[in-house]
Design an enzyme around this catalytic site. Structure first.
Site, short mmCIF file in Angstrom:
data_model
loop_
_atom_site.label_atom_id
_atom_site.label_comp_id
_atom_site.label_asym_id
_atom_site.label_seq_id
_atom_site.Cartn_x
_atom_site.Cartn_y
_atom_site.Cartn_z
N ARG A 71 0.85 -1.15 -0.07
CA ARG A 71 -0.02 -0.09 -0.14
C ARG A 71 0.90 1.24 -0.06
O ARG A 71 1.97 1.21 0.48
CB ARG A 71 -0.94 0.05 1.13
CG ARG A 71 -0.23 0.13 2.48
CD ARG A 71 -1.00 0.38 3.65
NE ARG A 71 -0.12 0.15 4.73
CZ ARG A 71 0.83 1.12 5.59
NH1 ARG A 71 1.00 2.03 4.80
NH2 ARG A 71 1.43 0.73 6.63
N GLY A 72 0.31 2.31 -0.32
CA GLY A 72 1.09 3.74 -0.16
C GLY A 72 1.17 4.06 1.33
O GLY A 72 0.75 3.23 2.07
N GLN A 74 3.57 4.97 4.77
CA GLN A 74 4.75 4.61 5.72
C GLN A 74 4.17 3.56 6.71
O GLN A 74 3.05 2.83 6.40
CB GLN A 74 5.23 5.87 6.59
CG GLN A 74 5.93 6.79 5.75
CD GLN A 74 7.39 6.52 5.37
OE1 GLN A 74 8.01 5.95 6.13
NE2 GLN A 74 8.03 7.62 4.63
N THR A 76 2.33 1.58 9.79
CA THR A 76 1.38 2.02 10.99
C THR A 76 1.11 0.65 11.77
O THR A 76 1.82 -0.23 11.39
CB THR A 76 0.08 2.47 9.84
OG1 THR A 76 -0.99 2.78 11.11
CG2 THR A 76 -0.58 1.24 9.44
N TYR A 77 0.29 0.72 12.73
CA TYR A 77 -0.15 -0.39 13.53
C TYR A 77 -1.53 -0.85 13.31
O TYR A 77 -2.37 0.22 13.06
CB TYR A 77 0.08 -0.08 14.84
CG TYR A 77 -0.32 -0.87 15.80
CD1 TYR A 77 0.41 -2.17 16.09
CD2 TYR A 77 -1.47 -0.73 16.65
CE1 TYR A 77 -0.22 -3.19 17.02
CE2 TYR A 77 -2.02 -1.71 17.77
CZ TYR A 77 -1.34 -2.90 17.98
OH TYR A 77 -1.88 -3.94 18.57
N LEU A 139 -4.61 6.12 6.35
CA LEU A 139 -5.30 5.76 4.88
C LEU A 139 -4.05 5.24 4.28
O LEU A 139 -2.99 5.63 4.21
CB LEU A 139 -5.98 7.05 4.45
CG LEU A 139 -7.03 7.03 3.51
CD1 LEU A 139 -8.13 6.60 4.31
CD2 LEU A 139 -7.11 8.43 2.89
N CYS A 169 2.95 6.65 10.28
CA CYS A 169 3.02 7.27 8.91
C CYS A 169 4.28 8.24 8.57
O CYS A 169 4.02 8.89 7.79
CB CYS A 169 1.71 8.07 8.72
SG CYS A 169 0.24 7.10 8.99
#
EC number: 2.3.1.181
Length: 213
Positions: A71-72, A74, A76-77, A139, A169
């Site tokens: 995915r685009g 950075q 994340t959790y 997102l 992110c």
């Protein structure tokens, strides 16, 4: 129109990798007659590193696995108490551009939170949805052959402490929020239907079929 119909799958609590594989398989094998789908899911604890992700943003993962994602964005959790919504849409058929889809997803969350009396907003410089300066929804999307996959992750009543192990992110010191800070009774069970209702409204209320795992 039949092809306008959306299949909505409620998948419950699932490990990240099998769902990610299924999402890729669905996208790789779909054709113009394949109905669009929305998947509602919670994941067991996992850090996912987006395509733009840099290793230095993963500070101390500890016992939580780190998985590379296409995915685009950075790192994340994901964890229990966070409502993830994957949007598997034929953008060409729905006449949606990528930027329009991002805006639609952000507005879905803003509208859902507004119903709960929580004022939220997107940010031009950092995709997602924020309450004040705190991020409440992440997102990340990928588009392949004109079709979207991945989606959004809305913090409902989860443990936020694992976010302290990363720069969410890619932003050092980014503070996170969850719905239950304002609405203690919030659970994914009562937020998911609102989220679904709001995204369907923004997609012009297509017919949908609800399937539970």
């Amino acid at each position: 129109m039949y092809q306008d119909k959306i299949l909505v799958r409620q998948l419950g609590l699932q490990p990240y990798e099998p769902i990610s594989r299924a999402m890729h398989e669905f996208t790789d094998t779909r054709d113009n007659s394949t109905l669009d789908e929305i998947w509602l899911v919670e994941h067991y604890p996992v850090f996912t590193q987006g395509q733009a992700g840099k290793a230095e943003h993963i500070l101390m993962p500890g016992d939580i696995p780190v998985i590379q994602s296409d995915r685009g964005g950075q790192v994340t959790y994901h964890g229990p108490g966070q409502q993830v919504m994957y949007v598997l849409l034929n953008l060409k058929r729905r006449k949606l551009g990528v930027r329009e889809l991002v805006t639609l997803l952000e507005q879905t969350v803003v509208n859902t939170l507004a119903e709960l009396g929580i004022e939220a907003h997107p940010r031009a410089d950092a995709p997602g949805v924020y309450v004040g300066e705190k991020k409440i929804c992440s997102l990340g999307l990928r588009i392949r052959r004109g079709c979207s996959f991945h989606g959004l992750a809305l913090n409902v009543n989860m443990d936020l402490s694992p976010f302290l192990r990363i720069n969410p992110c890619g932003y050092a010191g980014m503070e996170m929020a969850k719905i239950s800070q304002w609405k203690p009774e919030a659970t994914t069970n009562n937020i998911a239907p609102r989220l679904l209702e709001n995204i369907l409204a923004l997609l012009n209320n297509p017919d949908f079929e609800y399937i539970t795992a």
